[in-house]
Design a protein around this motif. Sequence first.
Motif, PDB file in Angstrom:
ATOM      1  N   PRO B 141      14.457   3.905  91.277  1.00  0.00           N
ATOM      2  CA  PRO B 141      13.454   3.291  92.171  1.00  0.00           C
ATOM      3  C   PRO B 141      13.663   3.703  93.627  1.00  0.00           C
ATOM      4  CG  PRO B 141      14.448   1.644  90.716  1.00  0.00           C
ATOM      5  CD  PRO B 141      15.222   2.914  90.516  1.00  0.00           C
ATOM      6  N   TRP B 142      14.911   3.980  94.004  1.00  0.00           N
ATOM      7  CA  TRP B 142      15.207   4.310  95.395  1.00  0.00           C
ATOM      8  C   TRP B 142      15.173   5.810  95.669  1.00  0.00           C
ATOM      9  CZ3 TRP B 142      19.245   7.241  94.060  1.00  0.00           C
ATOM     10  CH2 TRP B 142      20.068   6.831  93.004  1.00  0.00           C
ATOM     11  N   GLY B 143      14.956   6.632  94.675  1.00  0.00           N
ATOM     12  CA  GLY B 143      14.940   8.082  94.868  1.00  0.00           C
ATOM     13  C   GLY B 143      15.451   8.793  93.630  1.00  0.00           C
ATOM     14  N   THR B 144      16.448   9.653  93.813  1.00  0.00           N
ATOM     15  CA  THR B 144      16.937  10.459  92.692  1.00  0.00           C
ATOM     16  C   THR B 144      18.462  10.389  92.604  1.00  0.00           C
ATOM     17  OG1 THR B 144      15.098  11.978  93.013  1.00  0.00           O
ATOM     18  CG2 THR B 144      16.944  12.782  91.705  1.00  0.00           C
ATOM     19  N   GLU B 145      18.917  10.080  91.420  1.00  0.00           N
ATOM     20  CA  GLU B 145      20.358  10.134  91.189  1.00  0.00           C
ATOM     21  C   GLU B 145      20.690  11.567  90.772  1.00  0.00           C
ATOM     22  OE1 GLU B 145      22.094   6.987  88.676  1.00  0.00           O
ATOM     23  OE2 GLU B 145      22.757   8.669  87.445  1.00  0.00           O
ATOM     24  N   VAL B 146      21.730  12.130  91.369  1.00  0.00           N
ATOM     25  CA  VAL B 146      22.098  13.520  91.092  1.00  0.00           C
ATOM     26  C   VAL B 146      23.488  13.533  90.463  1.00  0.00           C
ATOM     27  CG1 VAL B 146      22.554  15.786  92.096  1.00  0.00           C
ATOM     28  CG2 VAL B 146      20.742  14.348  93.050  1.00  0.00           C
ATOM     29  N   ARG B 147      23.597  14.154  89.308  1.00  0.00           N
ATOM     30  CA  ARG B 147      24.906  14.221  88.627  1.00  0.00           C
ATOM     31  C   ARG B 147      25.275  15.691  88.458  1.00  0.00           C
ATOM     32  NH1 ARG B 147      26.783   9.909  85.377  1.00  0.00           N
ATOM     33  NH2 ARG B 147      25.984   8.019  86.322  1.00  0.00           N
ATOM     34  N   LEU B 148      26.432  16.048  88.954  1.00  0.00           N
ATOM     35  CA  LEU B 148      26.876  17.447  88.896  1.00  0.00           C
ATOM     36  C   LEU B 148      28.177  17.552  88.125  1.00  0.00           C
ATOM     37  CD1 LEU B 148      26.745  18.475  92.650  1.00  0.00           C
ATOM     38  CD2 LEU B 148      25.086  19.083  90.915  1.00  0.00           C
ATOM     39  N   GLU B 149      28.312  18.613  87.371  1.00  0.00           N
ATOM     40  CA  GLU B 149      29.580  18.881  86.704  1.00  0.00           C
ATOM     41  C   GLU B 149      30.384  19.773  87.660  1.00  0.00           C
ATOM     42  OE1 GLU B 149      30.937  17.692  83.841  1.00  0.00           O
ATOM     43  OE2 GLU B 149      32.602  18.906  84.555  1.00  0.00           O
ATOM     44  N   ALA B 150      31.297  19.169  88.397  1.00  0.00           N
ATOM     45  CA  ALA B 150      31.923  19.879  89.527  1.00  0.00           C
ATOM     46  C   ALA B 150      33.252  20.531  89.187  1.00  0.00           C
ATOM     47  CB  ALA B 150      32.119  18.908  90.693  1.00  0.00           C
ATOM     48  N   SER B 151      33.689  20.420  87.940  1.00  0.00           N
ATOM     49  CA  SER B 151      35.045  20.891  87.612  1.00  0.00           C
ATOM     50  C   SER B 151      35.273  22.369  87.913  1.00  0.00           C
ATOM     51  CB  SER B 151      35.346  20.648  86.138  1.00  0.00           C
ATOM     52  OG  SER B 151      35.311  19.284  85.887  1.00  0.00           O
ATOM     53  N   GLY B 152      34.222  23.179  87.744  1.00  0.00           N
ATOM     54  CA  GLY B 152      34.428  24.621  87.875  1.00  0.00           C
ATOM     55  C   GLY B 152      34.407  25.130  89.313  1.00  0.00           C
ATOM     56  N   LEU B 153      34.168  24.261  90.289  1.00  0.00           N
ATOM     57  CA  LEU B 153      34.013  24.742  91.671  1.00  0.00           C
ATOM     58  C   LEU B 153      35.364  24.962  92.351  1.00  0.00           C
ATOM     59  CD1 LEU B 153      31.159  22.439  93.014  1.00  0.00           C
ATOM     60  CD2 LEU B 153      31.065  24.915  92.700  1.00  0.00           C
ATOM     61  N   PRO B 154      35.463  25.990  93.201  1.00  0.00           N
ATOM     62  CA  PRO B 154      36.692  26.163  93.985  1.00  0.00           C
ATOM     63  C   PRO B 154      36.874  24.947  94.901  1.00  0.00           C
ATOM     64  CG  PRO B 154      35.238  28.082  94.187  1.00  0.00           C
ATOM     65  CD  PRO B 154      34.462  27.033  93.476  1.00  0.00           C
ATOM     66  N   ALA B 155      38.134  24.635  95.217  1.00  0.00           N
ATOM     67  CA  ALA B 155      38.413  23.467  96.049  1.00  0.00           C
ATOM     68  C   ALA B 155      37.698  23.585  97.395  1.00  0.00           C
ATOM     69  CB  ALA B 155      39.920  23.339  96.268  1.00  0.00           C
ATOM     70  N   GLY B 156      37.243  22.464  97.928  1.00  0.00           N
ATOM     71  CA  GLY B 156      36.562  22.492  99.219  1.00  0.00           C
ATOM     72  C   GLY B 156      35.532  21.378  99.283  1.00  0.00           C
ATOM     73  N   ARG B 157      34.889  21.265 100.455  1.00  0.00           N
ATOM     74  CA  ARG B 157      33.872  20.226 100.627  1.00  0.00           C
ATOM     75  C   ARG B 157      32.490  20.841 100.423  1.00  0.00           C
ATOM     76  NH1 ARG B 157      34.757  15.577 104.772  1.00  0.00           N
ATOM     77  NH2 ARG B 157      36.226  15.240 103.083  1.00  0.00           N
ATOM     78  N   TYR B 158      31.636  20.143  99.707  1.00  0.00           N
ATOM     79  CA  TYR B 158      30.293  20.647  99.418  1.00  0.00           C
ATOM     80  C   TYR B 158      29.242  19.602  99.784  1.00  0.00           C
ATOM     81  CZ  TYR B 158      32.726  24.238  96.755  1.00  0.00           C
ATOM     82  OH  TYR B 158      33.541  25.264  96.398  1.00  0.00           O
ATOM     83  N   VAL B 159      28.092  20.122 100.203  1.00  0.00           N
ATOM     84  CA  VAL B 159      26.964  19.250 100.549  1.00  0.00           C
ATOM     85  C   VAL B 159      25.836  19.542  99.564  1.00  0.00           C
ATOM     86  CG1 VAL B 159      25.266  18.689 102.330  1.00  0.00           C
ATOM     87  CG2 VAL B 159      27.617  19.276 102.984  1.00  0.00           C
ATOM     88  N   VAL B 160      25.229  18.492  99.048  1.00  0.00           N
ATOM     89  CA  VAL B 160      24.153  18.660  98.046  1.00  0.00           C
ATOM     90  C   VAL B 160      22.837  18.193  98.663  1.00  0.00           C
ATOM     91  CG1 VAL B 160      23.408  18.039  95.717  1.00  0.00           C
ATOM     92  CG2 VAL B 160      25.849  18.238  96.231  1.00  0.00           C
ATOM     93  N   TRP B 161      21.777  18.898  98.350  1.00  0.00           N
ATOM     94  CA  TRP B 161      20.472  18.538  98.902  1.00  0.00           C
ATOM     95  C   TRP B 161      19.362  18.863  97.895  1.00  0.00           C
ATOM     96  CZ3 TRP B 161      18.383  23.404  98.941  1.00  0.00           C
ATOM     97  CH2 TRP B 161      19.282  24.481  99.121  1.00  0.00           C
ATOM     98  N   LEU B 162      18.244  18.176  98.086  1.00  0.00           N
ATOM     99  CA  LEU B 162      17.049  18.500  97.293  1.00  0.00           C
ATOM    100  C   LEU B 162      16.076  19.209  98.223  1.00  0.00           C
ATOM    101  CD1 LEU B 162      16.466  15.197  95.259  1.00  0.00           C
ATOM    102  CD2 LEU B 162      17.764  17.233  94.614  1.00  0.00           C
TER     103      LEU B 162
END
Lengths: 172, 215
Positions: B141-162
């Motif tokens: 109801p408030w927008g979109t829930e985003v679920r990512l399978e993040a295990s394969g990513l190199p270490a670091g900070r990531y920003v997600v956007w639509l």
Amino acid sequence: MDPTATLRGEPGIRAAYAAYGAELYGFAVRSLGDPGLAEEAVQETFLRAWRHSERFDPEVASLRTWLFAICRHVVVDLARRRAARPLVADAVAPEAASADDVDRALTAWQVEEALRRIGEDHRRVLIEVYYRARPYAEVAAELGVPVGTVKSRVYYGLRALRLALEEMGVEG
Amino acid sequence: MSEGCRPFREQLGPLALGHLPDPEVASVRAHVDGCADCREELRALEEAAGALALVDPELLDEPLAPPRGLGDRIVSLVREERLLEQRRRRRRLTGLLAAAVLAGALAAVTLGIAHDPGVRVLLEPQRGGLEAIPARLVERPWGTEVRLEASGLPAGRYVVWLREPDDDRVPAGSFDAVADAGEVVLASALAIDGAVGIGVSEADGTTVLYGHLRD
């Protein structure tokens, strides 16, 4: 390329979709009456086929027959799930399709598909004389051929239809 | 088919449809009764004629084409499943995440998420050294829930956007990728219907993963 040999890989899935995706989608739309749900049915059909590709045995059934069997199960599941879903106020309850309904829709869709596969001349006369119940002489005059030719096309049209149904694995 | 059958054969089609005039029916029937080949032929034609009754003729002019891109989406789903399968296998081997997977599954069932699969999309790498990762977008109801399978990513900070159709980016949050991070759950105020894609950027704004939702 033989799609049956490599259904486990992406090229095999692509080849199987190119060969049978449209037919499966048509059957799902006719059975479910909902293009969105039909799309989901086709996706799920290919996913299940991919997951269980080791169970496919071309000695037992063709790939087409196998995919339609999976799709039939998926359609029944989706129809039941839709029927069980709570309705919002004022919504009209969708018709709950039973397994028998889905089987009937599957046979009807296969005949429809078989009719598309036979020659245009043959299909045309079958539509005119059978579905539109028009006199043979009238159809002959419209097509500019003798009445005997119309009868002959009815004969060969039915033969071709029977053959197409056999090729599709539809039991008589 | 013998020569004697020839004059009768083409009458068998109209006969199977019940269209043969009575005077002709008698003579064709007389031949069929005495000819095993023509009897078999008539039986086959009558089966085909019976099948015609199952079809609504109005629908014949209405061929049904699947939506464009359905084949690509199916291949993408298969790819996604294969990735998940590979990762599951890897995890089984190391045995590190068994408890986390169970907890995740329980949480999903508790929240009712398991009943709402949402829209699945594969985020493709936009530079070398990365694997594609699967994501799932669930309408809320408030927008979109985003679920990512993040295990394969190199270490670091990531920003997600639509991404909106006019190329604007609506934030969905950020996360730190750590070893075996598992599934990351984020939120964006943009409704799924308003999004044309989903992207993941590094902290400096470089897009590293992108998944196409619609044109």
